[in-house]
Design an enzyme around this catalytic site. Structure first.
Site, PDB file in Angstrom:
ATOM      1  N   LEU A 157      51.410 -26.622  12.618  1.00  0.00           N
ATOM      2  CA  LEU A 157      52.806 -27.010  12.895  1.00  0.00           C
ATOM      3  C   LEU A 157      53.745 -25.813  12.834  1.00  0.00           C
ATOM      4  CD1 LEU A 157      54.816 -27.140  10.196  1.00  0.00           C
ATOM      5  CD2 LEU A 157      53.592 -29.223   9.769  1.00  0.00           C
ATOM      6  N   LEU A 257      56.041 -15.683  25.403  1.00  0.00           N
ATOM      7  CA  LEU A 257      56.256 -14.437  26.136  1.00  0.00           C
ATOM      8  C   LEU A 257      57.743 -14.081  26.141  1.00  0.00           C
ATOM      9  CD1 LEU A 257      53.834 -14.742  29.202  1.00  0.00           C
ATOM     10  CD2 LEU A 257      53.594 -13.270  27.195  1.00  0.00           C
ATOM     11  N   GLY A 264      58.859 -12.813  13.132  1.00  0.00           N
ATOM     12  CA  GLY A 264      59.107 -12.913  11.690  1.00  0.00           C
ATOM     13  C   GLY A 264      58.603 -14.246  11.194  1.00  0.00           C
ATOM     14  N   CYS A 267      54.696 -17.005   8.431  1.00  0.00           N
ATOM     15  CA  CYS A 267      53.283 -17.156   8.831  1.00  0.00           C
ATOM     16  C   CYS A 267      52.739 -15.991   9.644  1.00  0.00           C
ATOM     17  CB  CYS A 267      53.136 -18.445   9.617  1.00  0.00           C
ATOM     18  SG  CYS A 267      53.725 -19.861   8.698  1.00  0.00           S
ATOM     19  N   ARG A 334      62.431 -15.887   5.552  1.00  0.00           N
ATOM     20  CA  ARG A 334      61.268 -15.104   5.129  1.00  0.00           C
ATOM     21  C   ARG A 334      60.794 -14.193   6.265  1.00  0.00           C
ATOM     22  NH1 ARG A 334      57.505 -19.710   2.795  1.00  0.00           N
ATOM     23  NH2 ARG A 334      58.687 -20.924   4.318  1.00  0.00           N
TER      24      ARG A 334
END
Ligand code: UGA
Length: 434
Positions: A157, A257, A264, A267, A334
């Site tokens: 997800l 693309l 960033g 993950c 993050r």
């Protein structure tokens, strides 16, 4: 079928809420008591579109949340482990939260007759599930495949569309042995998502599928960013048209693309680092992924060079940063490239005023009073000598001539090309446009 979900972050809380809102009995667990109190009162501890409503429906339909694992271990037929696996200093991942959850389940299983399927949804390096089986067998004095079954089930997800992705996943990957626990999980998913393909494999293949998936996405982004940089040196070249054209080749595909400031989030950067770190540990080559990371690192330096070309030395110049979240529709900062850019600009002595519709509070905890914050675009632009659009919030597509007139110098660096083609009286540099 009673479901347990251990770890109520993005993945866990979304998954638990979606299941419970479909009237499936769910117990969600998180060790953070203040988070549990918030969730219990219907409050989502972070911003994710539609999750607040889904959580309220879930609570109304019987979702239970707790800070103790015991009821999950004693009662649940399927236990999903969705705790975090943050990056360690050298790029490896910290498995301590997964391991301690498994240890605790093991100690509890020793004293119960329950025979749960235990599902590892957290992103873990290949070989981890095998290690977790050993830990669980040791702690519970019971046997994998007979008294309990561990299965790897990576999650795909995306933040910002977490509810949609949980309701309509494109794929389900299950890594484990062909036994009654695998059957239980397969039945569960087949009922939940009758039309979604299930790929069954061993745990280590399931684990590497997750890393292959995210590092391929990162590779696509670094690829298009590199082509964008080349385009910038070809007068008249247009990265949007390049991406559209190559995306029509079915062997390439049109998604991921969009050239920009670099990838960033919690993950992609973490997973690329982890697979590079893992490769070096097992003596495998990671040349391509090293380059993917390097291109990503260089992207933020390219933005600084663009600003410097216009403003000269940055000391004392007032620069506006539009967008702090790593992507729109989230308050997650993050590994946001925006924050990396601010850090570099501060180092050069620039004065920063930042804008974001959702992520200001989170950013305050990083920069405190070193920069200014506003949720008003006009205020963000007033007196500024350069504005850098970093996140593709839809708010920025509507920036008007009137707002731009408030700037001291009307210079825009648009890393997402949101203002491309608009008739505005500005000096404009868009990533990927020669
Ligand atoms: C990513 C994956 O897309 C999910 O499939 C995966 O489940 C998730 O990581 C995870 O492992 O948990 P997410 O971190 O929510 O999801 O964000 P993405 O939508 O992948 O975007 C990542 C970064 O790439 C963002 O900074 C975004 O701005 C950037 N990006 C994405 C581009 O610069 N260009 C693109 O074309 C696409």
């Amino acid at each position: 079928m009673k479901i347990g979900v251990i770890g109520l972050g993005f993945v866990g809380l979304t998954f638990a809420s979606v299941l419970a809102s479909k009237k499936i009995p769910v117990i969600g667990v998180d060790y953070d008591k203040s988070k549990i109190a918030k969730i219990q009162s219907g409050e989502v501890p972070f911003f994710e579109p539609r999750l607040d409503k889904t959580l309220r429906t879930a609570l109304h339909s019987g979702l239970k949340v707790s800070s103790s694992i015991s009821s999950v271990a004693n009662q649940c037929d399927i236990i999903f482990v969705t705790v975090g696996t943050p990056t360690l200093e050298k790029g490896g991942i910290d498995l301590s939260m997964v391991e301690s959850a498994i240890k605790e389940i093991g100690r509890l299983l020793k004293k119960t007759k329950n025979n749960p399927a235990i599902i590892i949804k957290s992103t873990v390096i290949p070989g981890t599930t095998q290690k977790l089986i050993a830990i669980l067998e040791r702690e519970s004095k019971k046997k994998n495949g007979e008294d309990f079954g561990i299965i790897s089930n990576p999650e795909f997800l995306r933040e910002g569309v977490a509810i949609e992705d949980t309701i309509n996943p494109h794929l389900i990957v299950l890594g484990g042995s062909d036994n009654k626990f695998m059957k239980r999980l397969t039945d569960f998913y087949s009922n939940l998502h009758p039309n979604v393909q299930i790929i069954k494999t061993n745990p280590q293949t399931a684990e590497i599928i997750k890393y292959a998936n995210n590092s391929f996405l990162a590779t696509k982004i670094s690829f298009i960013n590199q082509i964008a940089t080349i385009c910038e040196s070809i007068p008249g070249a247009n990265i949007e048209q390049v991406a559209k054209a190559i995306g029509l080749d079915p062997r390439i595909g049109s998604l991921f693309l969009n050239a920009g400031p670099g990838y960033g989030g919690s993950c992609l950067p973490k997973d690329v680092k982890a697979i590079i770190n893992f490769s070096s540990k097992i003596g495998a080559d990671s040349t391509l992924l090293d380059a993917v990371e390097e291109v990503n690192r260089n992207q933020v330096r390219n933005i600084i060079s663009i600003i410097e070309k216009m403003l000269g030395r940055l000391k004392g110049h007032k620069i506006t940063i539009l967008g702090l979240a790593f992507k729109p529709d989230t308050d997650d900062i993050r590994e946001s490239v925006s924050l990396k850019l601010i850090e570099l600009l501060l180092r050069e002595g620039a004065k920063i005023i930042s804008h974001d519709p959702k992520a200001i509070e989170n950013t305050k905890s990083v920069f405190g009073n070193k920069i200014e914050y506003t949720d008003n675009i006009s205020k963000a632009l007033r007196g500024s000598e350069c504005a850098v659009i970093m996140t593709s919030w839809k708010e920025y597509t509507g920036i008007s001539e009137k707002e731009l007139k408030l700037m001291k110098k009307r210079f825009i660096v648009d890393t997402r090309r949101l203002l491309l083609g608009k008739k505005l009286n500005i000096k404009y540099h868009a990533i990927g446009m020669g």
